[in-house]
Write a protein that holds these residues in place. Structure first.
Motif, PDB file in Angstrom:
ATOM      1  N   UNK A 223      -3.599   5.891   0.845  1.00 58.15           N
ATOM      2  CA  UNK A 223      -4.014   4.913   1.860  1.00 58.15           C
ATOM      3  C   UNK A 223      -4.162   3.535   1.213  1.00 58.15           C
ATOM      4  N   UNK A 224      -4.719   3.514  -0.008  1.00 54.86           N
ATOM      5  CA  UNK A 224      -4.910   2.241  -0.700  1.00 54.86           C
ATOM      6  C   UNK A 224      -3.572   1.524  -0.901  1.00 54.86           C
ATOM      7  N   UNK A 225      -2.528   2.306  -1.234  1.00 58.16           N
ATOM      8  CA  UNK A 225      -1.188   1.700  -1.380  1.00 58.16           C
ATOM      9  C   UNK A 225      -0.768   0.993  -0.102  1.00 58.16           C
ATOM     10  N   UNK A 226      -1.046   1.613   1.053  1.00 60.97           N
ATOM     11  CA  UNK A 226      -0.662   0.978   2.318  1.00 60.97           C
ATOM     12  C   UNK A 226      -1.507  -0.273   2.560  1.00 60.97           C
ATOM     13  N   UNK A 227      -2.762  -0.253   2.136  1.00 59.90           N
ATOM     14  CA  UNK A 227      -3.627  -1.425   2.321  1.00 59.90           C
ATOM     15  C   UNK A 227      -3.127  -2.612   1.498  1.00 59.90           C
ATOM     16  N   UNK A 228      -2.700  -2.324   0.266  1.00 59.57           N
ATOM     17  CA  UNK A 228      -2.199  -3.390  -0.600  1.00 59.57           C
ATOM     18  C   UNK A 228      -0.908  -3.973  -0.013  1.00 59.57           C
ATOM     19  N   UNK A 229      -0.036  -3.089   0.476  1.00 63.33           N
ATOM     20  CA  UNK A 229       1.229  -3.545   1.071  1.00 63.33           C
ATOM     21  C   UNK A 229       0.968  -4.385   2.326  1.00 63.33           C
ATOM     22  N   UNK A 230      -0.024  -3.959   3.138  1.00 66.25           N
ATOM     23  CA  UNK A 230      -0.334  -4.714   4.358  1.00 66.25           C
ATOM     24  C   UNK A 230      -0.915  -6.079   4.012  1.00 66.25           C
ATOM     25  N   UNK A 231      -1.786  -6.127   3.005  1.00 64.10           N
ATOM     26  CA  UNK A 231      -2.337  -7.421   2.573  1.00 64.10           C
ATOM     27  C   UNK A 231      -1.213  -8.357   2.135  1.00 64.10           C
ATOM     28  N   UNK A 232      -0.289  -7.829   1.328  1.00 64.11           N
ATOM     29  CA  UNK A 232       0.789  -8.671   0.798  1.00 64.11           C
ATOM     30  C   UNK A 232       1.653  -9.209   1.936  1.00 64.11           C
ATOM     31  N   UNK A 233       2.086  -8.337   2.844  1.00 67.40           N
ATOM     32  CA  UNK A 233       2.949  -8.789   3.944  1.00 67.40           C
ATOM     33  C   UNK A 233       2.200  -9.714   4.910  1.00 67.40           C
ATOM     34  N   UNK A 234       0.891  -9.482   5.075  1.00 69.83           N
ATOM     35  CA  UNK A 234       0.128 -10.292   6.045  1.00 69.83           C
ATOM     36  C   UNK A 234       0.233 -11.787   5.746  1.00 69.83           C
ATOM     37  N   UNK A 235       0.305 -12.137   4.457  1.00 66.33           N
ATOM     38  CA  UNK A 235       0.351 -13.566   4.095  1.00 66.33           C
ATOM     39  C   UNK A 235       1.663 -14.205   4.536  1.00 66.33           C
ATOM     40  N   UNK A 264     -15.329  -1.388   5.918  1.00 66.28           N
ATOM     41  CA  UNK A 264     -14.099  -1.482   5.139  1.00 66.28           C
ATOM     42  C   UNK A 264     -14.336  -0.990   3.716  1.00 66.28           C
ATOM     43  N   UNK A 265     -15.612  -0.698   3.390  1.00 66.04           N
ATOM     44  CA  UNK A 265     -15.951  -0.317   2.020  1.00 66.04           C
ATOM     45  C   UNK A 265     -15.754   1.175   1.812  1.00 66.04           C
ATOM     46  N   UNK A 266     -14.657   1.541   1.265  1.00 70.87           N
ATOM     47  CA  UNK A 266     -14.480   2.918   0.825  1.00 70.87           C
ATOM     48  C   UNK A 266     -13.367   2.919  -0.214  1.00 70.87           C
ATOM     49  N   UNK A 267     -13.054   4.095  -0.697  1.00 71.86           N
ATOM     50  CA  UNK A 267     -12.104   4.183  -1.810  1.00 71.86           C
ATOM     51  C   UNK A 267     -10.692   3.762  -1.408  1.00 71.86           C
ATOM     52  N   UNK A 268     -10.467   3.557  -0.104  1.00 68.31           N
ATOM     53  CA  UNK A 268      -9.114   3.252   0.339  1.00 68.31           C
ATOM     54  C   UNK A 268      -8.764   1.776   0.203  1.00 68.31           C
ATOM     55  N   UNK A 269      -9.754   0.926  -0.018  1.00 66.20           N
ATOM     56  CA  UNK A 269      -9.478  -0.514  -0.151  1.00 66.20           C
ATOM     57  C   UNK A 269      -9.779  -0.958  -1.580  1.00 66.20           C
ATOM     58  N   UNK A 270      -9.050  -1.957  -2.013  1.00 62.05           N
ATOM     59  CA  UNK A 270      -9.379  -2.574  -3.298  1.00 62.05           C
ATOM     60  C   UNK A 270     -10.765  -3.167  -3.148  1.00 62.05           C
ATOM     61  N   UNK A 271     -11.566  -3.118  -4.222  1.00 66.33           N
ATOM     62  CA  UNK A 271     -12.854  -3.766  -4.040  1.00 66.33           C
ATOM     63  C   UNK A 271     -12.720  -5.275  -4.158  1.00 66.33           C
ATOM     64  N   UNK A 272     -13.713  -5.926  -3.620  1.00 66.40           N
ATOM     65  CA  UNK A 272     -13.713  -7.350  -3.313  1.00 66.40           C
ATOM     66  C   UNK A 272     -12.928  -8.273  -4.219  1.00 66.40           C
ATOM     67  N   UNK A 273     -13.376  -8.394  -5.468  1.00 65.36           N
ATOM     68  CA  UNK A 273     -12.787  -9.376  -6.379  1.00 65.36           C
ATOM     69  C   UNK A 273     -11.282  -9.116  -6.566  1.00 65.36           C
ATOM     70  N   UNK A 274     -10.942  -7.844  -6.732  1.00 67.79           N
ATOM     71  CA  UNK A 274      -9.527  -7.518  -6.969  1.00 67.79           C
ATOM     72  C   UNK A 274      -8.681  -7.828  -5.746  1.00 67.79           C
ATOM     73  N   UNK A 275      -9.246  -7.588  -4.574  1.00 68.83           N
ATOM     74  CA  UNK A 275      -8.503  -7.874  -3.354  1.00 68.83           C
ATOM     75  C   UNK A 275      -8.255  -9.378  -3.218  1.00 68.83           C
ATOM     76  N   UNK A 276      -9.295 -10.156  -3.464  1.00 67.63           N
ATOM     77  CA  UNK A 276      -9.178 -11.613  -3.351  1.00 67.63           C
ATOM     78  C   UNK A 276      -8.177 -12.147  -4.385  1.00 67.63           C
ATOM     79  N   UNK A 277      -8.229 -11.621  -5.607  1.00 74.69           N
ATOM     80  CA  UNK A 277      -7.285 -12.046  -6.655  1.00 74.69           C
ATOM     81  C   UNK A 277      -5.850 -11.715  -6.261  1.00 74.69           C
ATOM     82  N   UNK A 278      -5.670 -10.524  -5.714  1.00 76.63           N
ATOM     83  CA  UNK A 278      -4.329 -10.095  -5.301  1.00 76.63           C
ATOM     84  C   UNK A 278      -3.795 -11.000  -4.197  1.00 76.63           C
ATOM     85  N   UNK A 279      -4.666 -11.316  -3.228  1.00 72.81           N
ATOM     86  CA  UNK A 279      -4.244 -12.192  -2.125  1.00 72.81           C
ATOM     87  C   UNK A 279      -3.864 -13.572  -2.661  1.00 72.81           C
TER      88      UNK A 279
END
Ligand SMILES: [Zn+2]
Length: 289
Positions: A223-235, A264-279
């Protein structure tokens, strides 16, 4: 008195907006941003439906759908459709009627209304019979190419948003969190990205449970893989629709500080700092394109 002072007094004297007014403004915001996202990114979507810029709902008189709003610059605005118009038929076929026992509730009816509209416009343009006060008008409407996703606001207290392949849902409670349309666009674009990437079907095909047990172990990683892909495409989706990409990391940084990510806080999402850095890294990539 200065005009600005008079306007200020008038505004101060007007009654506070009703809940219906607030919901109408939210509906129009979501419809406008959704329309921008699905039309600007139509070329990225395998499943398409024509977009018209019509926001439909119940009508004051009768059981046919009524026009709640018409987005400026949209096909519906171009042919003169106006708020409070009642749409009786499309291409000679009657629109579904509210209260028909075929529909278990108002949202099932609204789904049928949108399906009828999509089917009527599938071949290009169609003639709509419209009731406006005492008059009946015939208006020829054609949609513009768009992703088939529809956007709805759910009436729940939870802070969440989701995508099921056809719909993007956002809870009403989320609106208190947005400082701008760009931030709202960030959430809608993330959910639209799930639909474009067909994530529900991808996870189903992998046998990934999204229920209680989906949040741990191997399922969580998928699921986390799909979350990362959705974040990337969303931009990219935001950028091409004219929204400010930086609103996404700004929103998530602030949201996490306030809610610790809430649901949104569970193992399926990147945690905060990493998500913001990735975005932020992805924004640099999109801008360099
Ligand atoms: Zn997601």
């Amino acid at each position: 008195m200065e005009l600005a002072t008079i306007l200020g007094l008038l505004l101060a004297a007007s009654p506070p907006p009703s809940q219906a007014d607030i919901e109408r403004v939210q509906d129009v915001r979501v419809a406008k941003i959704g329309h921008d996202l699905v039309t600007a990114n139509a070329g990225r979507c395998a499943r398409r439906a024509p977009a018209t810029g019509l926001l439909l709902g119940t009508s004051a008189a009768g059981r046919y759908p009524g026009v709640v709003a018409v987005l400026p610059g949209s096909p519906a605005a171009g042919v003169g459709i106006a708020p409070d118009d009642i749409i009786q038929s499309i291409g000679g076929t009657a629109m579904p009627m509210l209260g028909d026992p075929a529909f278990k509730d108002a949202s099932a009816w609204m789904r049928a209304v949108h399906d009828r509209l999509d089917a009527g416009l599938a071949a290009g343009s169609a003639v709509l019979a419209i009731r406006r006060g005492e008059r009946t008008l015939s208006v020829e409407l054609a949609g513009v190419p768009a992703c088939a996703t529809r956007f709805v606001i759910s009436n729940t207290r939870a802070l969440n948003a989701g995508a099921d392949g056809q719909y993007v849902r956002i809870s009403q409670s989320m609106f208190a969190e947005f400082r701008s349309d760009d931030e709202l666009a960030a959430i809608l674009a993330h959910e639209l990205a799930h639909n474009i990437l067909d994530h529900r079907a991808v996870l189903d095909a992998q046998g990934v449970s999204r229920g209680l047990f989906g949040r741990i172990g191997k399922n969580a990683a998928k699921i986390r893989e799909t979350e990362i892909a959705a974040d990337a495409l969303s931009l990219t989706l935001m950028h091409d629709a004219g929204y400010r990409m930086a609103a996404a990391p700004e929103f998530w940084a602030r949201f996490e500080k306030k809610h610790g990510y809430g649901i949104f806080a569970d193992a399926t999402h990147l945690n905060g700092r990493r998500r913001v850095d990735m975005l932020n890294a992805e924004i640099v990539r999109v801008e360099a394109r």
